[in-house]
Design a protein around this motif. Sequence first.
Motif, PDB file in Angstrom:
ATOM      1  N   ARG A  81      24.694 -85.642  70.354  1.00 39.15           N
ATOM      2  CA  ARG A  81      25.122 -84.352  69.806  1.00 39.15           C
ATOM      3  C   ARG A  81      24.033 -83.330  70.097  1.00 39.15           C
ATOM      4  NH1 ARG A  81      29.028 -85.662  65.340  1.00 39.15           N
ATOM      5  NH2 ARG A  81      29.246 -87.917  65.434  1.00 39.15           N
ATOM      6  N   PHE A  82      24.419 -82.100  70.265  1.00 41.22           N
ATOM      7  CA  PHE A  82      23.443 -81.047  70.595  1.00 41.22           C
ATOM      8  C   PHE A  82      23.573 -79.915  69.600  1.00 41.22           C
ATOM      9  CE2 PHE A  82      24.663 -83.197  74.501  1.00 41.22           C
ATOM     10  CZ  PHE A  82      23.436 -83.565  75.017  1.00 41.22           C
ATOM     11  N   LYS A  83      22.749 -79.954  68.564  1.00 42.33           N
ATOM     12  CA  LYS A  83      22.804 -78.892  67.553  1.00 42.33           C
ATOM     13  C   LYS A  83      22.426 -77.557  68.196  1.00 42.33           C
ATOM     14  CE  LYS A  83      21.054 -78.122  62.872  1.00 42.33           C
ATOM     15  NZ  LYS A  83      22.032 -77.085  62.691  1.00 42.33           N
ATOM     16  N   ILE A 142      30.480 -75.795  72.012  1.00 41.76           N
ATOM     17  CA  ILE A 142      31.205 -76.664  72.951  1.00 41.76           C
ATOM     18  C   ILE A 142      31.545 -75.885  74.224  1.00 41.76           C
ATOM     19  CG2 ILE A 142      33.403 -77.881  73.267  1.00 41.76           C
ATOM     20  CD1 ILE A 142      33.061 -78.817  70.314  1.00 41.76           C
ATOM     21  N   GLY A 143      31.903 -74.622  74.072  1.00 44.02           N
ATOM     22  CA  GLY A 143      32.181 -73.775  75.245  1.00 44.02           C
ATOM     23  C   GLY A 143      30.953 -73.672  76.151  1.00 44.02           C
ATOM     24  N   GLU A 197      40.134 -71.558  81.044  1.00 46.20           N
ATOM     25  CA  GLU A 197      39.593 -72.733  81.754  1.00 46.20           C
ATOM     26  C   GLU A 197      38.928 -73.692  80.755  1.00 46.20           C
ATOM     27  OE1 GLU A 197      38.456 -71.082  86.171  1.00 46.20           O
ATOM     28  OE2 GLU A 197      37.182 -70.452  84.506  1.00 46.20           O
ATOM     29  N   GLN A 198      38.186 -73.122  79.813  1.00 44.78           N
ATOM     30  CA  GLN A 198      37.566 -73.961  78.780  1.00 44.78           C
ATOM     31  C   GLN A 198      38.666 -74.693  77.999  1.00 44.78           C
ATOM     32  OE1 GLN A 198      34.933 -71.636  76.327  1.00 44.78           O
ATOM     33  NE2 GLN A 198      33.741 -70.915  78.052  1.00 44.78           N
ATOM     34  N   ARG A 217      32.843 -74.096  68.217  1.00 48.83           N
ATOM     35  CA  ARG A 217      32.124 -75.004  67.306  1.00 48.83           C
ATOM     36  C   ARG A 217      30.896 -75.577  67.980  1.00 48.83           C
ATOM     37  NH1 ARG A 217      35.660 -79.157  63.919  1.00 48.83           N
ATOM     38  NH2 ARG A 217      33.563 -79.717  63.251  1.00 48.83           N
ATOM     39  N   GLU A 218      29.910 -75.925  67.170  1.00 41.78           N
ATOM     40  CA  GLU A 218      28.708 -76.549  67.731  1.00 41.78           C
ATOM     41  C   GLU A 218      28.940 -78.039  67.916  1.00 41.78           C
ATOM     42  OE1 GLU A 218      24.956 -75.910  65.852  1.00 41.78           O
ATOM     43  OE2 GLU A 218      25.292 -73.752  65.654  1.00 41.78           O
TER      44      GLU A 218
END
Length: 249
Positions: free
Chosen positions: A91-93, A97-98, A113-114, A131-132
């Motif tokens: 996970r990457f805080k 997501i985009g 596209e996303q 969202r993260e």
Amino acid sequence: MLEIKNLSYEVQGEEGCLGILRDISLTIPDGKLVVVTGPNGGGKTTLARAIMGLVTPTAGQILWNGQDVTALGITQRAKAGISYAFQQPARFKGLRIGDLLELAAGTVLRHDEQCQYLTRVGLCANDYIDREMDASLSGGEVKRVEIATVLARRAPLMIFDEPEAGIDLWSFSQLTRTFRALHQEGDATLIIISHQERIIDLADDIVLLSQGRIAAQGPRGEILPRLLTDSSAPVERSCYGKKEAEYRG
Ligand SMILES: Nc1ncnc2c1ncn2[C@@H]1O[C@H](COP(=O)(O)OP(=O)(O)OP(=O)(O)O)[C@@H](O)[C@H]1O
Ligand SMILES: [Mg+2]
């Protein structure tokens, strides 16, 4: 074409040398979909990590399109066109997501596209783009976002490590359709590590990995019946609703 020649990976255990991968040789022509299956602990993830450059083999060679990539690290292999969706993604805080999809694609992506990449893994895109990629996402959501980033990368060699893990039935159906379509497009070579019959059904070739060795490999039509019926072969049957995993030999 991916060529793996006499690949071994040994680690020093308490009782001496432990062979995690033992003399693996494998050739995967361009555009093929190969499913690697077999019992837990058989060496599937280690093989994927060795192809991606996360594990340094103790013997053997990996050639990608004729280039010996054995000594290359993960960044160089990614540049050479190899990508890997982890069995247990990180996970990457702080990263949306985009943003992750754009990082993977290496370019700015339009909103639609996303959305397409997320839809292909069964996520309702508008709910997720902003969202993260943090602890608030469920295990299955993280897994699907990870797969979407590999799709966005559009690498010529994509490795998916148990894409089914933790994913619900409906999303799994979508994912299966995505893999089938990806294969039909024919632009990429796909290695999918899986225990699921519906994924195995998509394979051109099946590789059965057990105790660090290739126990069987060949066209799906030849290998799948053996996985399902041959009690003398080293097979994992739990995914077919029969006995628990068993290994002989
Ligand atoms: N660095 C290491 N040190 C000791 N043992 C290791 C190391 N790396 C892998 N192993 C062992 O090697 C075996 C193969 O692991 P691997 O993760 O490749 O299996 P797998 O086929 O992916 O299994 P699963 O189906 O459970 O995902 C396991 O028994 C694992 O514990
Ligand atoms: Mg694994």
